[in-house]
Every structure is written in C-alpha cells, then in structure tokens.
Design an enzyme around this catalytic site. Structure first.
Site, PDB file in Angstrom:
ATOM      1  N   LYS A   1       0.847  -1.364   0.109  1.00 46.82           N
ATOM      2  CA  LYS A   1      -0.017   0.138   0.039  1.00 46.82           C
ATOM      3  C   LYS A   1       0.856   1.116  -0.079  1.00 46.82           C
ATOM      4  O   LYS A   1       1.835   1.446   0.629  1.00 46.82           O
ATOM      5  CB  LYS A   1      -0.715   0.023   1.204  1.00 46.82           C
ATOM      6  CG  LYS A   1      -2.043   1.198   1.330  1.00 46.82           C
ATOM      7  CD  LYS A   1      -2.864   0.796   2.746  1.00 46.82           C
ATOM      8  CE  LYS A   1      -3.985   1.731   2.951  1.00 46.82           C
ATOM      9  NZ  LYS A   1      -4.694   1.439   4.050  1.00 46.82           N
TER      10      LYS A   1
ATOM     11  N   SER B   1      -9.344   1.440   2.991  1.00 47.22           N
ATOM     12  CA  SER B   1      -8.445   2.137   2.167  1.00 47.22           C
ATOM     13  C   SER B   1      -7.447   1.351   1.253  1.00 47.22           C
ATOM     14  O   SER B   1      -6.922   2.104   0.478  1.00 47.22           O
ATOM     15  CB  SER B   1      -7.860   3.285   3.010  1.00 47.22           C
ATOM     16  OG  SER B   1      -7.029   2.864   3.948  1.00 47.22           O
TER      17      SER B   1
ATOM     18  N   SER C   1      -9.812  -1.179   6.916  1.00 49.91           N
ATOM     19  CA  SER C   1      -8.980  -0.908   5.660  1.00 49.91           C
ATOM     20  C   SER C   1      -8.492  -2.278   5.114  1.00 49.91           C
ATOM     21  O   SER C   1      -7.945  -2.006   3.828  1.00 49.91           O
ATOM     22  CB  SER C   1      -8.324   0.297   5.929  1.00 49.91           C
ATOM     23  OG  SER C   1      -8.855   1.504   6.092  1.00 49.91           O
TER      24      SER C   1
END
Length: 452
Positions: free
Chosen positions: A79, A156, A180
């Site tokens: 990420k 996310s 997330s």
C-alpha cells in the site's frame, strides 16, 4: 506455467523444489501489471528495478539452498503509505506527491531481509480515510468481480485488494484503522487479517490515527495470511493447524446495530456458515452483545471521535493549505477535527475503555464473535464518486462492523463465505480478544475448509 493463480506459499514451495524461479515469477507479475493496469489505478507505481534485483538475489539463495523464509522470493504489493527508500510515498494524496523517504518502513525492511520481493506500491483512499476505496485524484481501481459495472474495491487498501484478486500480486500488505484491510479483502473475495494495535510497528508509514492504525496482510487463503504475519514480524512461519470445531464456541450477536441494513444475500451466507459450524459440532451462543452498539455510537459521535481528532492533528494544516488538491469527502472528514474539544475526547476515551472491559468480560468464554464483515455489496463507483449523502451512507455501512474491532483494540480476520446474486464476494468476520491472532487463524482455517 502461469503463476497468477498460485498462493504465496505455493510459489514459495515451487522455489524450494526448483520447479519455479523467483525471477520468472516476478517478471510475470510485472508484465501482467503493465498490461492490465495501464492507467495505474491499481498500482501507483511498479518497483521494477528493485523487484528484479530482489528476485535475482532470491533465485541465487534458492539455488544454494539458503532460502530465508517460506515466502523468500515471493513478490508482494505494498500500500502506498509504506515508505520505500528513494520512492515517493504519498498516502494517496497529491499534496504529498513529493514526499520521498530515505529508508523503508520497518515492516517492509523486515520482509525484505527475509527475502520477499517488493513488486509495487498500490493505490489507496486519500490518507486512508474511507472504507470505499474511491480516490479520483490518484485513480480508483474497479472491483474485478463485476465485468459490467465498475464497483468500489473497498478501502482504504483499495489497490492492495484488487492487486491480489486480479492476479497482479500473490498477496498484499495494507493497513487497517477502521476496516481498511478487512473491507477490501471481503469485497475482493480474500482473507484479511486485522492485527492487534501495536503488534506490528508503524514506523515508516503515513499515519492517519496512531491509536487505531494497524498493519495487516490481504491473502488468497488463511495459510498465506499466517505466513505473511510471520514475515511482517521478522520470523519464520509456524505451521498452522486447524482448530477442532467441536471444541469451539462462537458468539453470534442477536439483534443490534451490526445487523441493521445487512443485505439479504449476505445474511443468508452467514446463516449458511453458522449452520455448517453447528453441523461440525461447534457451540453457537446467540445472545445480545450491547457493547457493540455502544462502541459504534461512540465511534461515530462527532464530538468524541479520537480518530478524527488524530487525523486533524496530523493533517489539518496540510489540508487547509492544499484544499483544491484534496478529495472533498476526505477533506471534510479531517477538518471536522478542528471543532473537537479536549474534554469531550478524554470522556470518549474513558467511555471506550469502560466498554472494552465489559466486552472482554462478556465474551471471555467464546473463542470468537461472528459478524458480517460488511453489511452491503460494493456499490458502483459512479454513484458515489461525487461525494454527498450517498457517499456518506455507503461509507458508514462499509465501515460499521469493522470499526468496532479497531475501537476496542481487538484482533479480527475476514474470510470468504459465498457470493451474492450478482457474483460479488461476501465476507464473514471472526473477532477475537487482543493478541489472539494465532487462535483466529486456526479457527479461520477450519472454517475456510468447512465452507469449501
């Protein structure tokens, strides 16, 4: 041989036996990502030079019988809030596009020392502040389970989930502040592990809320999640054994906010999973758990949100100076922290601790609490991208059940438990006490096999 459908551990075993080479596997994933993600909606950037160098070193170790870990040589996506030395790490925000860290995040450094290959950095919700995965500034990756309608990927860790589900990485590393890791895992048909706050270091990550931020893997199955947790902790993976379900007790909350607006196919899939557990001899305690409602109310109280307060403390000044660069729903949520009062936050903290004490006492006799990971199927991107009321409602429904675990400091895991009538994945969540990741992994492995 194509490697896109292999699990991370399957690739590791192929390297160990000499049936595959880390260089060949890394090249396939780099090529797939270049061809299938030309608009960089999944990967912010590929780390070609680094990935090839790490794959070369892994190949040499394998030839010499010096592999360092079960996942040595396995390429992973990361990420875009994990620092990568010499590579821009923007946390999904144009305002941070020139942020250039000098060294790797601690968990990336650990994984690299044990031989994993850093394939690329994946797209994410801006500053990790949404459960939907929408980011018009950097690009929103479409959920790969609907070929006709572009649906949200979950956030996310949006690109993280899609990179694995679309066959562009064997596994991914994300973060979970309110869901997330678990939301994109559930909506992409993956396993997602939310670790206990503090178990994995946040050093070298773009923060949202240090109190609630956690690091965790998104994987194709439970055994991969177990191996990835070990990798991130800098140790070899312990062999994972399935739990004896006839000796397990699960708490199934009856009523309450966690079942409000749950779509019928999702409720049906969870009911089916519970029936299978019963047939396997598991004990199901179906009883109200009012602490879930209480912590939900506290988490979304606009006067007492520690998450919002910490987000504003971290980023309020930067957002105010770059308002035109920030996605409006994220800007509004962060800037709401400007109105928070210290006394209200302290009262909220005290209340959260009191709820946590009661929750842990109530569930002490259960091995895990069963919940739907997400109440709804992933909505179309086009219906929500403009923000507004529809965005807000969908975001709250996406985050509702998962946020509870972060607020209470728990460990949790989501795994696939079926698909709805549109072919979209459904996730089942097991929620455990803090630092019970190993127990949850054994239970999830048993349930994974039962559901298959």
């Amino acid at each position: 041989m194509s490697f896109a459908d292999k699990t991370a551990l399957e690739l590791g075993r192929a390297f160990e036996s000499g049936k595959a080479d880390p260089r060949e596997v890394t090249e396939e994933f780099l090529e797939r990502a270049s061809l299938m993600d030309p608009g960089r909606r999944i990967y912010v950037r590929l780390l070609e030079r680094r990935a090839r160098a790490e794959a070369e070193a892994a190949s040499e170790r394998a030839e010499r019988g010096l592999r360092r870990h079960a996942l040595d040589g396995v390429p992973l996506s990361w990420k875009d809030l994990f620092d990568v030395a010499g590579e821009a790490t923007a946390g999904g925000s144009l305002a941070l596009k020139s942020r250039m860290p000098a060294q790797d995040a601690e968990v990336l450094a650990r994984a690299t020392r044990l031989g994993s290959v850093a394939l690329g950095k994946t797209t994410m919700t801006e500053l990790a502040f949404s459960g939907l995965g929408i980011n018009p500034k950097f690009g929103t990756p479409a959920n790969p389970h609907d070929e006709k309608i572009e649906r949200v990927p979950g956030g996310s860790s949006a690109g993280a989930g899609v990179s694995v589900a679309a066959g562009l990485a064997p596994a991914a590393i994300g973060t979970d502040t309110g869901g997330s890791v678990r939301i994109p895992a559930a909506w992409n048909g993956l396993v997602g592990l939310k670790t206990t706050a503090g178990r994995l270091p946040l050093t070298g990550t773009v923060p949202l809320s240090p109190t609630f931020d956690t690091v965790g893997p998104l994987a194709k199955d439970v055994e991969d999640a177990n191996a990835l947790l070990a990798l991130l902790e800098g140790r070899e993976a312990r062999q994972l054994h399935a739990a004896d379900l006839s000796r397990a007790t699960f708490w199934l909350p009856s009523g309450g906010v966690v079942w409000e607006s749950v779509e019928p196919p999702i409720r049906s899939a969870l009911d089916n999973a519970v029936r299978r557990l019963v047939r396997a001899g598991a004990r199901i305690v179906e009883h109200p758990l009012p602490e879930l409602d209480e912590v939900h109310t506290l988490a979304w109280d606009p006067k007492a949100s520690r998450l919002v307060a910490e987000a504003f403390a971290q980023w309020g000044e930067m957002l105010a100076a770059n308002e035109d660069l920030i996605y409006r729903p994220v800007f509004d949520r962060v800037m709401a922290g400007e109105r928070l009062m210290a006394g209200d936050l302290v009262r909220g903290d005290l209340k959260r601790r009191e709820i946590n004490t009661r929750y842990l006492a109530a569930t002490a006799g259960a091995d895990a609490v069963i919940l739907s990971t997400v109440a709804i199927a992933p909505p179309p991107i086009a219906e929500l991208e403009a923000g507004g009321e529809a965005y807000g409602r969908a975001n709250r429904l996406a985050l509702r059940n998962t946020t509870i675990g972060n607020q209470l400091g728990l460990a949790a895991i989501t795994l696939p438990c079926g698909i709805d009538d549109k072919g979209l994945p459904i996730g089942l969540m097991l929620q455990g006490a803090p630092h019970t990741e190993e127990k949850l992994l054994t239970l999830a492995l048993s349930l994974e096999r039962l559901l298959k």
